[in-house]
Design a protein around this motif. Structure first.
Motif: not given
Length: 276
Positions: A221-226
Motif C-alpha cells: 500500500a502507499d501514501t504521501p509521507g507525512a
C-alpha cells in the motif's frame, strides 16, 4: 551552380517553406528533438513532483521454481520508477534481469523469509524482471510503477525503515516519511486469507500464500509521507512471523506540508492549514 528549387507564390518565384510534423500537426518551426517514451513522442522528461503517482502493477506467486519473472507493468513510460519486490521463503533472491541494478536484500532475524527490492527509472529497454529464487520452495513477487518521481535523487537503498514481529494478527505501520511511502508487509502462515489496511493508505498489489500451506504472503500500500503513523495492517489470523518495510520513492519537495485523510495526527485542519 546547382539548381535551386523555387515555387511561385503568386507574385514571384520564392524559396518554399519547409514544414515539420510534430506528431500532432505540421509547423514551420524546427521541432525540438523528440524520443519515444513507451507511450508517445515527447521532447522532455515529465516534471518531478513531491509525490510520485501510482500507475500500474502486477504480481506472481511462485512455488517449486528456480526463477520468477514478471514483465514491467503495461503503460510504463521512460523515467517512471519501477519498484520490484521479491519475498523469498528461504535464502536470498538474486536479480537476474534487468542488468546493472543492485537490489537491496534484507534478511530478518528469523530464517523464514527474506526481502529484496530494487527501484530504478524505466529506460524503455527493460523487459521482464527476473529473480533467481535459489532453492526456495516459494516466493511472492511484485512490480509497482510510479510516475513523476525525481530520477536525480535515485538511491540503491530504497528501504528507509523496517520492523519485525512474531505471533501477531496486526502489523503496525511505521510513520511515513518524505515523498511517496510504499508499505510492504510480509507474513508467514498457513491460514492468512484476508487483510485490511488502515484508512489513509491506498492498497496496491497483494499475494496471499495458498491457503492451507505454509507460505509467505506479501501486501503493499502507499501514501504521501507525512511523518505520522496511520495504524496497522489487520490480518484475519495470527501469523508466525511478520515484517513491515517502508520503501521511499524519491520526489522533489514543493516546500508545503502534507495532509493525509484519516490520519489523526497529520490531517488536523487549523488556521494555517489549507487544502489545494
Amino acid at each position: 551552380m546547382a539548381n535551386t528549387w523555387r515555387v511561385w507564390d503568386g507574385a514571384k518565384w520564392a524559396t518554399p517553406k519547409v514544414n515539420y510534423w510534430t506528431g500532432a500537426e505540421w509547423t514551420a518551426s524546427v521541432p525540438r528533438g523528440q524520443y519515444w517514451d513507451g507511450q508517445g513522442w515527447v521532447s522532455t522528461a515529465p516534471p518531478a513532483r513531491e509525490f510520485a503517482a501510482f500507475v500500474a502493477s502486477n504480481r506472481g506467486n511462485y512455488k517449486d521454481r528456480r526463477y520468477a519473472g514478471l514483465p514491467v507493468p503495461a503503460g510504463a513510460r521512460v523515467n517512471d520508477f519501477v519498484v520490484s519486490i521479491c519475498a523469498n521463503m528461504k535464502g536470498f533472491a538474486k536479480l537476474v534481469s534487468p542488468g546493472g541494478h543492485l537490489p537491496q536484500v534484507i534478511s530478518p532475524s528469523t530464517d523464514e523469509m527474506s526481502f529484496a527490492v530494487v527501484c530504478w527509472p524505466y529506460t524503455g529497454r527493460e523487459g521482464d524482471v527476473v529473480w533467481d529464487l535459489g532453492g526456495s520452495p516459494q516466493a511472492a513477487c511484485m512490480n509497482l510503477l510510479y510516475r513523476n518521481g525525481d530520477v536525480s535523487n535515485q538511491t540503491v537503498t530504497p528501504v528507509s525503515d523496517m520492523q519485525l514481529h512474531k505471533d501477531v494478527d496486526k502489523v503496525p505501520l511505521m510513520p511515513s516519511k518524505d515523498y511517496t511511502s510504499v508499505f510492504v508487509a510480509l507474513a508467514v502462515s498457513r491460514q492468512v486469507s484476508s487483510y485490511a489496511w488502515p484508512e489513509g493508505v491506498l492498497p496496491r498489489e497483494a499475494v496471499v500464500g495458498r491457503f492451507g500451506s505454509y507460505e509467505v504472503s506479501a501486501f503493499t500500500a502507499d501514501t504521501p509521507g507525512a511523518g505520522a503513523s496511520l495504524g496497522a495492517l489487520q490480518l484475519n489470523t495470527k501469523v508466525d512471523a511478520a515484517a513491515m518495510y517502508l520503501v521511499t520513492i524519491p520526489g522533489r519537495s514543493d516546500g508545503k506540508p502534507t495532509w493525509i485523510l484519516g490520519d489523526a495526527a497529520a490531517s488536523v485542519l487549523g488556521k494555517t492549514t489549507y487544502l489545494q
